[in-house]
Motif scaffolding. Sequence first.
Motif: not given
Length: 324
Positions: A136-137, A140-141, A195, A191
């Motif tokens: 997920r990180c 999204l990052l 997040f 972003k």
Amino acid sequence: MSTLEPDFIDLEDVEKVFDVRRKVGLLRRERRQVRAVDGITFRVARGEMVGYIGPNGAGKSTTIKMLTGILTPSGGRLRVAGVDPSRERTTLARRIGVVFGQRTTLWWDLPLRDSYRLMHRMYRIPDARFRENLDRCVELLDLGALLEVPVRQLSLGQRMRGDIAAALLHDPEVLYLDEPTIGLDIVSKAKVREFLRDLNADRGTTILLTTHDLTDIEQLCKRVMVIDHGRLMYDGALGGLHEVGASERTLVVDLERELPPIEPAGARVVRVEGPRQWLAFPASSSAAPLVAEIAATYPLVDLSVREPDIEAVIAKMYADRLSA
């Protein structure tokens, strides 16, 4: 905001005093006390996202270090999730995440992925949860292309994104962020903000954010606290801070040709250089009506809005208190 745990982070008359010695003459040293935090009281509910701002040296980092247990308060009472951070630092470490601006928690010579693997073991994160959080990180990052790069080769902005991911792998209940968008370009800032907004909304993570970028606060936090000279000067909505500090935003207007100072409602011209004019208007007001009027009335080429300098706002608040 949770009604079950309104005092998830709880500070009451918290102080931190440092003994500082400085050289006086050739042989003598003078000892004096510096009060970095001076009787601060505030409470943060579980699930809140709060901006904690102030000029350099105001006491922000000292407060965060006491909240994490790195420093012990000189006086007052402090609890995070019912735990005294300085007495139960190891217990609390599993419940908090920290990103300290210029200081990384990543291993300098290791690829980013290996740093995450080490944290997987350190925090004893269940394998499935670790993979889910990391994926997920990374998505999204935008870390996919960086996982095999040694941390020392990352730019500041890339490393900041890597640090934010590292702080979240163990599902912390509280996240302390110190300048999380420093060194990021506009797209990366957006972003990171998205997040953090999703993290707070979806998982109920409590976030305390220190930053000099007022856009971070405006887009993420409903509540802002201002600290200066170790004291809490303001606690409330950002709009209220602008009203208390009487701060102004600046609209930079580029016209097709040089004109006399323009006079839209609700703004005043503070500077003119050829076809470019600078207009000041209250920071608590929306720029939209002002922009619409200028676009409809004058030969406009371009314009931009500049946010007020938070240090200037705080300086005015402080000066007003001294003169009161």
